[in-house]
Design an enzyme around this catalytic site. Structure first.
Site, PDB file in Angstrom:
ATOM      1  CB  SER A 195      51.386 -13.727  -3.169  1.00 37.13           C
ATOM      2  OG  SER A 195      50.706 -14.907  -3.745  1.00 37.13           O
ATOM      3  NE  ARG A 196      47.435  -7.698   0.673  1.00 32.39           N
ATOM      4  CZ  ARG A 196      46.937  -7.899   1.595  1.00 32.39           C
ATOM      5  NH1 ARG A 196      45.849  -8.551   1.650  1.00 32.39           N
ATOM      6  NH2 ARG A 196      47.366  -7.267   2.616  1.00 32.39           N
ATOM      7  CB  ALA A 197      44.061 -12.563  -5.085  1.00 31.78           C
ATOM      8  CB  THR A 199      44.763 -13.892 -12.564  1.00 39.01           C
ATOM      9  OG1 THR A 199      45.643 -15.036 -12.246  1.00 39.01           O
ATOM     10  CG2 THR A 199      45.743 -12.920 -13.203  1.00 39.01           C
ATOM     11  N   GLY A 200      43.604 -14.755  -9.004  1.00 36.97           N
ATOM     12  CA  GLY A 200      42.821 -15.778  -8.467  1.00 36.97           C
ATOM     13  C   GLY A 200      41.550 -15.120  -7.763  1.00 36.97           C
ATOM     14  CG  ASP A 257      55.089 -17.605 -14.720  1.00 32.84           C
ATOM     15  OD1 ASP A 257      56.390 -17.165 -14.361  1.00 32.84           O
ATOM     16  OD2 ASP A 257      54.329 -18.273 -13.906  1.00 32.84           O
ATOM     17  CB  SER A 265      60.160 -15.974  -9.109  1.00 31.82           C
ATOM     18  OG  SER A 265      59.059 -15.309  -8.148  1.00 31.82           O
ATOM     19  CE  LYS A 289      51.073 -19.470 -12.464  1.00 32.60           C
ATOM     20  NZ  LYS A 289      52.135 -18.889 -11.862  1.00 32.60           N
TER      21      LYS A 289
END
Lengths: 508, 508
Positions: A195-197, A199-200, A257, A265, A289
């Site tokens: 994935s892309r960022a 919230t990182g 989440d 997911s 998390k």
């Protein structure tokens, strides 16, 4: 940012009716109508929005999101009829009322969701109900299978197909850039979508993009994997498990989440790429998390069980997530740090240790090595240069320049060293605050932006010595990042004030 | 229905950004941005929708729903910045996680809802969470007060101000057309706001519209009430408790009617019109919202307690809701039935009995009569013609023709008598099926459409005798309604097959 506005097309599915016409048709806001474009033989079923003022009776406004299937021309006459409610709304109600959904009921919800027959509000009601009332393992399995069925799949004729996943939350977690070439160098296949960022400061797809293109179709991903043994591509560009992407989109504004959806997911993406062997990294600790190891073990058990039901062998690594992996955060900074290890910088560090541990698990699970010898075998593939050679092959197959080295990656020219406020030991680093500083400096959009952490927990530091170096491509961004570092104090040296409420500007 | 299409303005709040710009600004789908129209000094905060294809980078699409506050001209340059999440999302999360909301937290949710800072999905998440986890009486009180605060209020200087409400679900419940003139004729003030049909064959506002206009501002409602003693107007045209209307709109697609929100909805409308004395009709029985008398008593207790907290004296009538009130369903049919009673048709019937019982309660509560004498006093106001005179006064003050009589109301000229299938007694009538037949015949849009029920439960019937007469303004609607009556068999005569699955077409 200065943008030019226009009052035109809307991608969302919207059908706007005048209240008088809605009454005649017998529909209320949120009811479905079917719109018929008789000459073309097309029709679309969608929820209506009702207005008293915006249009006149006798007219209907149709958004581009609807018209991509209806294909009318502005001004065309269309027929509109009241349509029944999708059956999936009953199943959403059932979940709201605490019921358990059958495979067929979950399938209907996922289908109506991806076909946009359900409105965003109705999808949110499903997600909220599943969050509050929970999904049991049967429901999670159904959801996972339906997510996979909602999109494209990779189908390899050989086994094993390895995959790797990290539960998020830890900054600087660039281990995929090492794990994938090591596994591919061992002769195994690993079609890694990332994935892309969100919230990182940079997702793995953002990092890999500094080395090669990452946008491919599933056919291209399959061919490249067969050719190079592995790829590191952006999952968001594929049509893999689109229902999962939709759920994530609707969860995002609520910052939830839900466990069941998270399990589905993760495993849907593994199943869709054809993986049968999967290593999952579960970082635990403050700022991640998963708060503690016990929680991590529960999650691991659930992932293993879900994998078993889907025919995927899963092993999990519970890892320390209380501090960044390695010392660099930001696109070029992280890529350079990973490449340096492949290039022979074998000095002991957390990035190297974590990467070979994870890669080693896959080597053991697939029988490439005996149990207990995986990490050492992974280390050897780095030491003997095979992993670097494989990484160059992967870069080349994705269309990048294989001659790139760690020193080619440019860091922002606006640089500031944050000094230690006093003598002592680093007792903690604040993950979230480090990420925020890197983002404020411009990461991930500015590839040269980010930070280097000189001191990690347990290390001694002298007053005035740099504890953190911030890099930015633009001066004003550096200034803001410095300001943020002064306020948030992301590296805690023993004896320092831990926090202050409200925050004050202090010279660190 | 044939309509003309156009691809233009959308009332919904939408801001559409290209993915590249969104990344630069640092927002994801569902995040808020603030848009600044610097020359005009206006700004709007709204959630963004992100596209890769529909617009080019450097552009933003803004819907009319946003632009009513922003007031840009097509092509204007606007500044866009990332904006923080509304605090109310945290409170919605708290409700999702089973927490109790404080007055301030509920206030923030209602404010962000009415200002459209919350997206439809987020509002749905709140409604879903409140439905699943419930609201306690403190939370219901807060929600009620905030609904009232969200809109306009009537403020009378005199007391008492009477109001009346019926929990829905019973067809033909036209008692407001009798209760309001009786109470006003007694010298009390009753500013009655009513709704239009939602799923029924005609709301009270639809009925009253056959006699006079029903669309007024709160100022007009107040003046008319002071002048005539009572009004019967459409609440939907006012700005009374708009937050309640929004919640109902978002509940509708999910077909939920959460208890806490229902209590708040009822009492907010009473409080907003300045009522201090309120009679509530709770129909119970098969086919109504409340299955039995015990449930009805629980609901009554909750309404009385909520009223006490808000300074409104509430008394409830648990009524029989298993069959229609009176014998007519449909706009002109129901209005004629009510007017005939005011005009002197005092033969015993359920409409008359229920109306004087409800009106009598209000007379007793306000001290107009002693307890035990209210119904008789109400009956006397009908017998002596004062209620009819008052109704004409109300019609006149609302701009209708006070000379109208029950015989002026025209029924549809397409008529069909449904015959009894055999000799016997009527053992049940099906409320929902009767409503559906009236709707299929054209009610409430066609004022002359509807039905007359010749036989009610307990009455004897001979084979071939009419049990139901259907009226429609249009022939094809009559045919469909007849077909529907044949399939659904809404009047059950002893000895008849009660139901058949799947339904077959049989000649009744």
């Amino acid at each position: 940012m200065i943008l030019t506005s226009s009052l035109v097309d809307i991608a969302t599915v919207i059908v706007l009716l005048h209240a008088d016409d809605a009454r005649q048709i017998g529909v209320r806001e949120g009811d479905r109508v079917t719109i018929f474009n008789t000459p073309k033989g097309t029709s679309v079923r969608a929820p209506v929005v009702i207005t008293e003022t915006l249009i006149s009776p006798g007219h209907v406004t149709i958004s581009s999101g609807v018209n991509k299937r209806l294909q009318i021309t502005d001004g065309d006459s269309v027929e509109i009829r009241a349509s029944s409610r999708p059956a999936s709304i009953e199943f959403i109600r059932k979940k709201m009322d605490g019921g358990r959904l059958s495979r067929e009921e979950t399938a209907q919800i996922v289908e109506d969701m991806t076909k946009e027959v359900l409105s965003p509000s109705e999808i949110t009601a499903y997600i909220t109900a599943a969050y509050i009332n929970g999904l049991d393992m049967d429901e999670v399995e159904s959801l996972t299978r339906e997510m996979v069925a909602s999109g494209d799949r990779l189908t390899f004729n050989t086994r094993p197909i390895v995959d790797k996943h990290s539960i998020g939350g830890v900054p600087g977690n660039k281990i995929t850039l090492l794990v994938v070439p090591v596994i591919a160098a061992s002769g195994l296949l690993i079609p890694k979508t990332s994935s892309r960022a969100i919230t990182g400061a940079g997702g793995t797809a953002d990092l890999m993009e500094a080395l090669a293109p990452v946008t491919f179709t599933v056919q291209e991903i399959q061919q490249m994997t067969l050719k190079a043994g592995g790829v590191i591509v952006w999952g968001g560009a594929t049509n893999i498990a689109p229902a999962d992407d939709m759920i994530i989109t609707y969860e995002y504004p609520l910052k939830i989440d839900a466990r069941g959806q998270m399990l589905a997911s993760i495993m849907a993406k593994k199943m869709a790429v054809g993986s049968d062997t999967c290593v999952i990294d579960i970082p635990v600790g403050p700022g991640t998390k998963i708060p503690d190891e016990a929680e991590g073990r529960v999650l691991a058990g659930e992932l293993i069980e879900l994998g078993r039901r889907l025919g995927i062998r899963v092993e999990c690594a519970i890892t320390y997530g209380g501090a960044p992996v390695g010392r660099n955060i930001g696109v070029n900074l992280e890529v350079a740090e990973a490449l340096r290890i492949l290039e022979g910088d074998t000095g002991p560090n957390s990035l190297m240790q974590k990467s070979v541990a994870l890669a080693g698990m896959a080597l053991e699970m697939t029988g490439k090595t005996a149990y207990g010898f995986g990490a050492e075998a992974a280390m050897e593939l780095i030491r003997n240069g095979k992993a670097l050679a494989k990484m160059k092959e992967i870069i080349a197959v994705q269309g990048g320049d294989p001659k790139i080295t760690s020193s080619d990656l440019v860091f922002g020219s606006n640089v500031f060293d944050v000094p230690a406020p006093n003598d002592g030991y680093v007792v903690a680093v604040k993950n979230r605050e480090l990420i925020n500083i890197a983002r404020t400096a411009g990461s991930p959009a500015d590839h040269g932006a980010g930070l280097h952490l000189h001191k990690k927990p347990g290390e001694a530091v002298k007053k005035g010595e740099p504890i953190l170096t911030i890099y930015a491509e633009r001066g004003w961004r550096l200034q803001r990042a410095i300001e943020e570092a002064r306020v948030s104090m992301p590296v805690v040296v023993e004896g320092m004030l831990l926090d202050r409420v409200p925050p004050v500007r202090r010279v660190a």
